[in-house]
Design a protein around this motif. Structure first.
Motif, PDB file in Angstrom:
ATOM      1  N   LYS A 108       0.841  -1.206   0.000  1.00 35.28           N
ATOM      2  CA  LYS A 108       0.000   0.000   0.000  1.00 35.28           C
ATOM      3  C   LYS A 108       0.877   1.257   0.000  1.00 35.28           C
ATOM      4  N   PRO A 109       0.280   2.424  -0.294  1.00 35.03           N
ATOM      5  CA  PRO A 109       1.095   3.660  -0.299  1.00 35.03           C
ATOM      6  C   PRO A 109       1.659   3.965   1.081  1.00 35.03           C
ATOM      7  N   PRO A 110       2.850   4.588   1.149  1.00 34.70           N
ATOM      8  CA  PRO A 110       3.432   4.937   2.448  1.00 34.70           C
ATOM      9  C   PRO A 110       2.643   6.069   3.110  1.00 34.70           C
ATOM     10  N   ARG A 111       2.696   6.071   4.466  1.00 31.33           N
ATOM     11  CA  ARG A 111       1.987   7.128   5.208  1.00 31.33           C
ATOM     12  C   ARG A 111       2.932   8.008   5.998  1.00 31.33           C
ATOM     13  N   ASN A 112       4.140   7.545   6.193  1.00 38.45           N
ATOM     14  CA  ASN A 112       5.089   8.325   7.001  1.00 38.45           C
ATOM     15  C   ASN A 112       6.509   8.096   6.485  1.00 38.45           C
ATOM     16  N   LEU A 113       7.478   8.766   7.127  1.00 38.30           N
ATOM     17  CA  LEU A 113       8.847   8.723   6.611  1.00 38.30           C
ATOM     18  C   LEU A 113       9.429   7.310   6.636  1.00 38.30           C
ATOM     19  N   GLN A 114       9.221   6.597   7.719  1.00 38.82           N
ATOM     20  CA  GLN A 114       9.786   5.244   7.776  1.00 38.82           C
ATOM     21  C   GLN A 114       9.186   4.373   6.667  1.00 38.82           C
ATOM     22  N   GLU A 115       7.898   4.519   6.442  1.00 41.71           N
ATOM     23  CA  GLU A 115       7.257   3.712   5.388  1.00 41.71           C
ATOM     24  C   GLU A 115       7.745   4.122   3.993  1.00 41.71           C
ATOM     25  N   SER A 116       7.938   5.425   3.801  1.00 41.75           N
ATOM     26  CA  SER A 116       8.376   5.837   2.450  1.00 41.75           C
ATOM     27  C   SER A 116       9.812   5.382   2.194  1.00 41.75           C
ATOM     28  N   LEU A 117      10.687   5.504   3.210  1.00 43.72           N
ATOM     29  CA  LEU A 117      12.071   5.038   3.022  1.00 43.72           C
ATOM     30  C   LEU A 117      12.103   3.522   2.834  1.00 43.72           C
ATOM     31  N   GLN A 118      11.274   2.824   3.601  1.00 46.99           N
ATOM     32  CA  GLN A 118      11.231   1.365   3.500  1.00 46.99           C
ATOM     33  C   GLN A 118      10.715   0.918   2.127  1.00 46.99           C
ATOM     34  N   PHE A 119       9.661   1.584   1.675  1.00 50.24           N
ATOM     35  CA  PHE A 119       9.090   1.256   0.358  1.00 50.24           C
ATOM     36  C   PHE A 119      10.173   1.434  -0.706  1.00 50.24           C
ATOM     37  N   ASP A 120      10.807   2.595  -0.638  1.00 54.48           N
ATOM     38  CA  ASP A 120      11.867   2.932  -1.592  1.00 54.48           C
ATOM     39  C   ASP A 120      12.959   1.845  -1.574  1.00 54.48           C
ATOM     40  N   HIS A 121      13.402   1.485  -0.361  1.00 57.18           N
ATOM     41  CA  HIS A 121      14.513   0.521  -0.297  1.00 57.18           C
ATOM     42  C   HIS A 121      14.073  -0.855  -0.797  1.00 57.18           C
ATOM     43  N   PHE A 122      12.865  -1.243  -0.490  1.00 56.61           N
ATOM     44  CA  PHE A 122      12.374  -2.521  -1.021  1.00 56.61           C
ATOM     45  C   PHE A 122      12.408  -2.512  -2.557  1.00 56.61           C
ATOM     46  N   VAL A 123      11.951  -1.408  -3.142  1.00 62.52           N
ATOM     47  CA  VAL A 123      11.927  -1.334  -4.617  1.00 62.52           C
ATOM     48  C   VAL A 123      13.336  -1.505  -5.183  1.00 62.52           C
ATOM     49  N   GLN A 124      14.298  -0.822  -4.553  1.00 58.79           N
ATOM     50  CA  GLN A 124      15.673  -0.894  -5.062  1.00 58.79           C
ATOM     51  C   GLN A 124      16.257  -2.292  -4.887  1.00 58.79           C
ATOM     52  N   VAL A 125      15.951  -2.911  -3.756  1.00 55.81           N
ATOM     53  CA  VAL A 125      16.443  -4.265  -3.505  1.00 55.81           C
ATOM     54  C   VAL A 125      15.788  -5.242  -4.477  1.00 55.81           C
ATOM     55  N   LEU A 126      14.487  -5.115  -4.641  1.00 57.04           N
ATOM     56  CA  LEU A 126      13.762  -6.040  -5.533  1.00 57.04           C
ATOM     57  C   LEU A 126      14.273  -5.916  -6.970  1.00 57.04           C
ATOM     58  N   ALA A 127      14.542  -4.675  -7.388  1.00 57.95           N
ATOM     59  CA  ALA A 127      15.064  -4.479  -8.753  1.00 57.95           C
ATOM     60  C   ALA A 127      16.384  -5.221  -8.917  1.00 57.95           C
ATOM     61  N   ARG A 128      17.140  -5.301  -7.809  1.00 58.43           N
ATOM     62  CA  ARG A 128      18.453  -5.963  -7.877  1.00 58.43           C
ATOM     63  C   ARG A 128      18.347  -7.472  -7.679  1.00 58.43           C
ATOM     64  N   TYR A 129      17.173  -7.960  -7.310  1.00 52.77           N
ATOM     65  CA  TYR A 129      16.954  -9.413  -7.365  1.00 52.77           C
ATOM     66  C   TYR A 129      16.681  -9.841  -8.807  1.00 52.77           C
ATOM     67  N   GLU A 130      16.362  -8.849  -9.649  1.00 59.76           N
ATOM     68  CA  GLU A 130      16.087  -9.163 -11.052  1.00 59.76           C
ATOM     69  C   GLU A 130      17.328  -9.054 -11.916  1.00 59.76           C
ATOM     70  N   THR A 131      18.148  -8.089 -11.600  1.00 53.08           N
ATOM     71  CA  THR A 131      19.339  -7.870 -12.437  1.00 53.08           C
ATOM     72  C   THR A 131      20.374  -7.048 -11.685  1.00 53.08           C
ATOM     73  N   PHE A 132      21.550  -6.938 -12.285  1.00 53.82           N
ATOM     74  CA  PHE A 132      22.633  -6.108 -11.754  1.00 53.82           C
ATOM     75  C   PHE A 132      22.334  -4.667 -12.156  1.00 53.82           C
ATOM     76  N   GLU A 133      21.803  -3.897 -11.186  1.00 45.46           N
ATOM     77  CA  GLU A 133      21.608  -2.468 -11.464  1.00 45.46           C
ATOM     78  C   GLU A 133      22.839  -1.735 -10.941  1.00 45.46           C
ATOM     79  N   GLY A 134      23.662  -1.276 -11.852  1.00 48.42           N
ATOM     80  CA  GLY A 134      24.961  -0.723 -11.488  1.00 48.42           C
ATOM     81  C   GLY A 134      24.936   0.745 -11.118  1.00 48.42           C
TER      82      GLY A 134
END
Ligand code: SF4
Lengths: 834, 122
Positions: A289-315
């Motif tokens: 779901k959409p983030p509601r606060n700073l911890q959620e927005s940073l966490q969402f962001d970091h999950f996206v970046q990590v997940l993208a790197r489970y798919e490929t080498f994002e350099g």
């Protein structure tokens, strides 16, 4: 400095340490206990020189999980096959929570591991097998696993498939490694991400995909026609997107479960217990779901970046986190007062540390070219909003402050300077530079917005959303502006242009006829004829790189597949295509990165002056000296080094040649087209390619010998060759148009930390920045660490672990770069301002 | 031979043997005299899995046949591997491995001992 006893070191106050400019000690004394613990506990994943640090191991769990599912799903459309494999990894990869951490998500199955994706490049798979030091114990067992993986993937990877359809001559020349680097596949890549779309939450994206599928299935029930046929291919792609989005939500919920279990059954400290419960709540919420606060927005962001790197080498890590997270900071800290500034700073500091710990195996050429770091994570700060108003906010300041506390070399920042930036923000930038971080690099926003519109026709409102796509190149973060793949795989070793013009297209280093036969320069009647040969070699070199990358790009959906990236790309979700499919509306934002560029202007100037204008030497003599690698011609070599005009001294003789070269390239950049039918401008910059290519570029007329480091890149003058002061450097760089004569131009400057101390120092720097902006330069970055500190760090590296330097488009801890690169930085001229 | 065919054989040599190496045994075998220990060998800059180019011999040379063939003219250098048996190459010139731990980049010769080459350092 290195002589102090431990006792005196302990006794020094923060102020005293600041007076001594020992900023790394200041950071250690002033950061919170949490940040200190997290910073000291993080593993160093960047290579030290060309090798990984002791203890760093390759993760074997991820490739085994991926491959076993991939083999099970054999025969499915690639995106679907891959989605199943990624989901299997996300459901089964071991997860862990580091003590005191608040942001979750990690790539790999243990904190000391780096990952690699076996589906991409079989040569790299083999390199891992052969690599010293990174094979996990027991080695024999691991080698068996690696050999089994390599046997399966050999011939099946994206690059194997591409190499089979490339023109064989292009394949051999491209993969000789002499003319450029990079891989024409999204197996080694990076992608812009549009967080205004992603932050809708994955459940919303799933609903949108479901709607598209239903609509399409209905159409397929209608009257048969050729128009319906392509729709059949879209359905499995959407299904693949659904699979990875659902698996991503499950992955986050695994962290939620773990945090809750730890809180409820194992944690005795009530504060940490509360934190763990907050982590659980956060990971249950995002990315579903959409983030509601700073911890959620940073966490969402970091999950996206990590997940993208489970798919490929994002350099690289194209991102504008102050803009994305600013509103949540404002809500939590200023409006609802849910967080104190210090608590917010802890989260921001940890965001930097979690990013720093991301480690993906890099082949040796990439480790040498990016010494000390794991990728070019250049985050964009500041700038303007789409309507042109100032976009800086409290998060801009929080990131700058956190960076000074945690002193990581990755991510670094690029600051979008514009005339409306407030003084308090500019001071924060300067403090980071003064603390010797080497970042933020300063980017001229009005120039780069205009440049982005000029080269690709991005609408101005979209151009204003730009982020650093890698080190330097702006890319809009909009539906049609986002770039899904590394189009800078056309990275040119530009010094070869002049080298091939001298050798009739032959490469004496790799023993191959590379460029076209443009003739023996001894027979050329004048400089114009020589320059004509240079133009032909330049065109050839760019052409081969660009056509290889173009082909890699259009074939990527067929050879590699990006289900996760497609699921978070609005245009891919809308059209049921792979995010890398250029037919889904991408406007195009490609560029050729120009390594080792300035050697061309300096060499051409030396030839023009000494051979053609003054006739001091014949071309025959010059060729003899070059063929001997200047050995036996030292006096002549020094004449070429000292007395031939050099770029960066406000000398029209050589500066005019630089401008002429850039204009030739810009003309050609419009003749080269990317798959979206857009241009391929040049972007001179270097990372540490000047060291990597030192053995691949032969002797040059600027006096350089084979094996000597090349210049540090972009449009930076040769180290120690800019003798007329900083204004002369700026004036040379201001002689061409930073909008129309190329994509962006890297400029390294070393400034004196003594001169720039105190308020007076800030005012001097500000005046320098005004001249820089007035002259219309698009980039400048600073090293502000004195020679004494750097020499002390060479002697006693253990004591100087957090000393950072700007290498080129990135920063690195000084102790992590090779001796040759260290020396190259020390050799750069320290410019006095004022 | 057409342009395409000529370069095709270079490409196949470049993309070939290691991708086809099977199992641990083949990958671990490094003959006492091998291209990786020869001064004429340049490690490929694009990839470091052990591919390289010979600075003397050209494509078309063959060290494996009973009567080795040495081609000295041509557009492309011979593609060889660090562990290619060079016992019959008359151009073999032994090189000292001057940077065996690999932390220094860009020494003039092959400077990074691959794991399998470690035995030669001891
Ligand atoms: S051993 Fe022979 S083929 Fe191998 S690099 Fe040396 S000269 Fe070339």
């Amino acid at each position: 400095m290195g002589q102090r006893t431990a006792q005196t070191e302990k006794a020094l106050s923060v102020d005293e340490l600041a007076n001594r400019r020992e900023w790394w000690s200041v950071a250690q004394k002033t950061r919170s206990k949490r940040l200190d613990y997290l910073r000291k506990g993080v593993w160093k994943k960047g290579a030290i020189g060309g090798n990984y640090a002791p203890g760093i191991k390759i993760d074997l769990t991820l490739p085994q999980l991926f491959t076993e599912k991939w083999q099970e799903q054999e025969g499915e459309p690639i995106m679907l096959q891959k989605a199943h494999a990624i989901a299997h990894v996300l459901d089964n990869i071991p997860i862990f929570i580091t003590d005191r951490s608040q942001i979750m998500g990690y790539i790999g199955s243990a904190p000391h591991q780096i990952v690699w994706h076996w589906q991409g490049i079989s040569m790299v798979n083999e390199e891992i097998y052969n690599e010293e030091g990174i094979i996990p114990e027991p080695e024999e067992e691991s080698l068996e696993i690696l050999a089994t993986l390599n046997d399966y993937w050999g011939g099946r990877t994206a690059v194997d498939k591409l190499a089979r359809i490339l023109d064989p001559e292009d394949a051999v020349k491209f993969m000789s490694g002499a003319i450029g680097w990079g891989t024409p596949t999204s197996a080694a890549t990076y992608s812009t991400k549009d967080f205004t779309y992603i932050f809708k939450g994955f459940e919303a994206l799933l609903a949108e995909i479901e709607e598209r599928m239903e609509e399409t299935e209905q159409k397929l029930q209608g009257n048969p026609s050729p128009q319906l046929l392509p729709l059949y291919d879209k359905l499995p792609r959407w299904e693949a997107m659904q699979i990875v989005l659902e698996a991503s939500i499950r992955y986050a919920k695994r962290y939620a479960r773990l945090a809750r279990t730890l809180a409820e059954h194992f944690e005795s400290d009530p504060t940490r217990k509360e934190e763990l419960l907050r982590i659980a709540e956060t990971c249950e919420r995002v990315p579903a779901k959409p983030p509601r606060n700073l911890q959620e927005s940073l966490q969402f962001d970091h999950f996206v970046q990590v997940l993208a790197r489970y798919e490929t080498f994002e350099g690289a890590w194209p991102h504008r986190p102050d803009y994305v997270h600013g509103p949540y900071y404002d809500k939590d800290v200023n409006q609802e007062k849910r967080l104190t500034k210090e608590e917010a700073l802890d989260l921001v500091g940890e965001h930097l540390i979690r990013t720093y710990e991301v480690g993906i195996f890099a082949p040796k050429w990439a480790r040498e070219g990016l010494q000390g770091i794991t990728g070019t994570w250049v985050w964009t700060m500041g700038g303007v909003k789409p309507d042109g108003s100032d976009a800086c906010n409290d998060m801009t300041i929080a990131y700058m402050q956190a960076a000074r506390l945690v002193r990581v070399s990755n991510p670094t920042f690029g600051f979008r300077w514009h005339p409306k930036v407030k003084d308090e923000v500019l001071r924060e930038c300067f403090e980071c530079i003064r603390h010797g971080l080497g970042y933020p690099s300063m980017r001229n926003d009005p120039v780069l917005v205009a440049n982005t519109v000029h080269w690709y026709g991005h609408p101005v409102e979209e151009a204003r959303t730009w982020v650093h796509q890698a080190c330097m190149s702006p890319c809009p973060t909009t539906k049609y502006g986002c770039q899904p793949m590394r189009m800078a795989s056309a990275t040119a070793n530009c010094a070869k242009m002049i080298e091939y013009a001298l050798h009739d297209g032959y490469d004496p280093v790799v023993n191959m006829q590379m460029g076209p036969k443009t003739g023996d320069p001894r027979q050329f009647k004048d400089f114009e004829e020589f320059f004509g040969a240079w133009v032909k070699q330049m065109e050839w070199l760019r052409n081969i790189l660009v056509r290889t990358v173009n082909l890699g790009r259009v074939k990527d959906p067929e050879f590699f597949g990006r289900p996760f990236l497609s699921a978070i790309y609005e245009r891919a979700v809308e059209t049921g295509t792979d995010a890398c499919d250029p037919s889904n509306g991408e406007r195009g934002n490609a560029w050729v990165t120009g390594f080792t560029w300035v050697e061309n202007a300096d060499s051409l100037a030396a030839i023009k002056k000494f051979v053609y204008d003054e006739k001091k030497y014949t071309m025959d003599q010059l060729m003899e000296a070059l063929n001997a690698n200047w050995v036996g011609y030292e006096e002549m070599r020094l004449d070429f080094v000292k007395n031939a005009p050099k770029w960066g001294n406000d000398d029209d003789y050589v500066d005019d040649l630089m401008v002429r070269c850039l204009r030739e390239v810009s003309r050609h950049a419009k003749e080269n087209k990317c798959p979206s039918n857009n241009n391929w401008p040049l972007l001179p910059e270097n990372v540490s390619g000047n060291i990597h290519y030192a053995n691949l570029v032969g002797a040059l007329p600027n006096g350089r010998r084979l094996g000597d480091a090349l210049y540090d890149g972009g449009i930076s003058p040769g180290p120690g060759l800019d003798k007329k002061g900083p204004t002369a450097v700026l004036k040379s760089c201001g002689k061409f148009d930073h909008v129309t004569d190329g994509r962006a131009f890297l400029l390294n400057q070393r400034l004196s930390p003594t001169q720039l101390s105190g308020e007076k120092g800030y005012q001097l720097w500000k005046a320098y920045m005004k001249t820089w902006a007035d002259l219309g330069l698009d980039h400048v970055q600073f090293n502000m660490v004195d020679d004494a500190t750097l020499r002390a760090a060479q002697k006693d590296p253990e004591k100087y672990q957090e000393v950072i330097v700007r290498v080129a488009g990135y920063s690195a801890h000084f102790v992590d770069i090779s001796r040759k690169t260290q020396d190259n930085i020390i050799q750069r001229t320290v410019q006095g301002l004022g | 031979m057409s342009r395409r065919d000529k370069w095709k054989s270079a490409r196949d040599a470049m993309m070939g043997p290691l991708a086809r190496a099977k199992g641990v045994k083949n990958r671990e075998s490094v003959p006492e005299t091998c291209c990786g220990k020869c001064q004429m060998w340049s490690e490929n800059a694009y990839s470091s899995e052990g591919r390289g180019t010979c600075r003397v011999l050209k494509m078309g040379s063959d060290l494996n046949s009973n009567q080795p063939t040495y081609v000295l003219e041509g557009e492309a250098g011979l593609i060889s591997y660090f562990n290619m048996d060079a016992s019959r190459c008359t151009y073999f010139t032994k090189m000292e491995l001057i940077d065996t731990d690999g932390t220094e980049c860009s020494d003039p010769h092959f400077r990074r001992a691959l794991r399998q080459m470690k035995k030669f350092n001891e």
